[in-house]
Design an enzyme around this catalytic site. Sequence first.
Site, PDB file in Angstrom:
ATOM      1  CB  SER A 190      17.859   0.569  13.668  1.00  0.00           C
ATOM      2  OG  SER A 190      18.683   1.615  13.212  1.00  0.00           O
ATOM      3  CD  GLU A 248      26.741   3.804   6.653  1.00  0.00           C
ATOM      4  OE1 GLU A 248      26.346   2.634   6.727  1.00  0.00           O
ATOM      5  OE2 GLU A 248      26.334   4.718   7.393  1.00  0.00           O
ATOM      6  CG  HIS A 299      20.738   9.884  10.516  1.00  0.00           C
ATOM      7  ND1 HIS A 299      21.093   9.920   9.184  1.00  0.00           N
ATOM      8  CD2 HIS A 299      20.472   8.573  10.801  1.00  0.00           C
ATOM      9  CE1 HIS A 299      21.043   8.698   8.692  1.00  0.00           C
ATOM     10  NE2 HIS A 299      20.670   7.861   9.641  1.00  0.00           N
ATOM     11  CB  CYS A 352      24.374   7.707   9.494  1.00  0.00           C
ATOM     12  SG  CYS A 352      23.656   6.367   8.511  1.00  0.00           S
ATOM     13  CB  SER A 372      23.675   2.018  13.041  1.00  0.00           C
ATOM     14  OG  SER A 372      22.375   2.455  12.739  1.00  0.00           O
ATOM     15  CE  LYS A 402       9.299   6.199  14.823  1.00  0.00           C
ATOM     16  NZ  LYS A 402       7.973   5.743  15.318  1.00  0.00           N
ATOM     17  CG  ASP A 411      -1.844   1.159   1.329  1.00  0.00           C
ATOM     18  OD1 ASP A 411      -1.733   2.090   0.494  1.00  0.00           O
ATOM     19  OD2 ASP A 411      -2.685   1.173   2.257  1.00  0.00           O
ATOM     20  CG  ASN A 443      19.585   6.536   5.070  1.00  0.00           C
ATOM     21  OD1 ASN A 443      20.245   7.540   5.330  1.00  0.00           O
ATOM     22  ND2 ASN A 443      19.621   5.461   5.837  1.00  0.00           N
ATOM     23  CB  THR A 459      14.946   3.380   4.075  1.00  0.00           C
ATOM     24  OG1 THR A 459      15.910   2.329   4.236  1.00  0.00           O
ATOM     25  CG2 THR A 459      13.676   3.042   4.827  1.00  0.00           C
TER      26      THR A 459
END
Length: 394
Positions: free
Chosen positions: A208, A86, A240, A118, A315, A249, A36, A283, A159
């Site tokens: 993560s 990275e 980030h 990152c 990370s 979030k 979706d 990303n 992503t």
Amino acid sequence: MSVMSGDPTIGIHDLSFATTQYVLTHTTLATENGTDIAKYHAGIGQRSMSVPAADEDIVTMAAAAAAPVIARHGAERIRTVVFATETSVDQAKAAGIHVHSLLGLPSATRVVELKQACYGATAALQFAIGLVHRDRTQQVLVIASDVSKYELGNPGEATQGAAAVAMLVSADPALVRIEDPSGVFTADIMDFWRPNYRTTALVDGQESISAYLQAVEGTWKDYTEQGGRALTEFSAFCYHQPFTKMAYKAHRHLLEHGGHDTDQAEIARCVGPTTAYNMDVGNSYTASVYLALASLLDHADDLTDQAVGFLSYGSGSVAEFFAGTVVPGYRSHLRSAMHREAVARREDIDYAKYRALHEQAFPVDGGDHPLPRETTGPYRLAGISGHKRIYEPR
């Protein structure tokens, strides 16, 4: 009361970004895999992802991002190039040396590569500030360039993205003064990693997100203990963005952690302008938080003398929170039209083309393997010969 220390007159003097030749929309991806589209557009806040052409990689993007900076300011004062990535192209040689060659920078230059997921570009920025503090006549070219890649069908596939950001770090900067102190945080967490024998990353999505939010708390705790600004002093926050909804979030979590109201409109005001480019590019790992800064400067109302918060998360994990103040007159130094064109000029591809590019890999026999001319960007990867990568101006 905030207590600032160090030299507040060093920071980002110029900023430029570049991305790829191709773009895969999330509508195309959703149609292929039966998802979706709301899961992508609303759920993670992504509309499309940049996809490198066969003859594009972190070096070609980095050179394309840095070339306008060199054209505007020259290279006479640049004695250091720090390349954060990275997705390095070699285990020994810094990718920045290829960029140094493509741009014709002076031989009297140090070039190094930094890596920590990152977070690497923020380490590079702080390294650069220290060098300029030692000698204010010098400038440092900081480059962050990455290609985010997961296995086909992996939950992280949506992503993916690719971009490079080039920043000129200088005394008396024209864009953003970077302040002391910083809040830093490290924890040994296997939330995202890529062993040497893999071309695609491994990620535990929920772990993560949890690790990221733990780092938000940890960096803010250290930042306040070091005498940083109060949360209410900031006008905007660059986070980030592994996907743009993560910025919302993270900011909501920071507000809750600090005992502040989590008004949705206020969160959108502080974070929304930072997401415009990442939403379409995907990303870009080390470049992501500085792509957010480019978006903020290009899209927000006048930010003169306003404080901006930066949360850089890598990370594994290492994170840093720091503040910057936007310099009066910054708008006359922006590259807004060029940035928007970099996003708009990408060629839309179908899923079959995306899949072919995703699965492309050089043979490892050390033979001659030229690449087709695809990119219309200023630099290209011509191929590989004798295990050596060959770059050239397009």
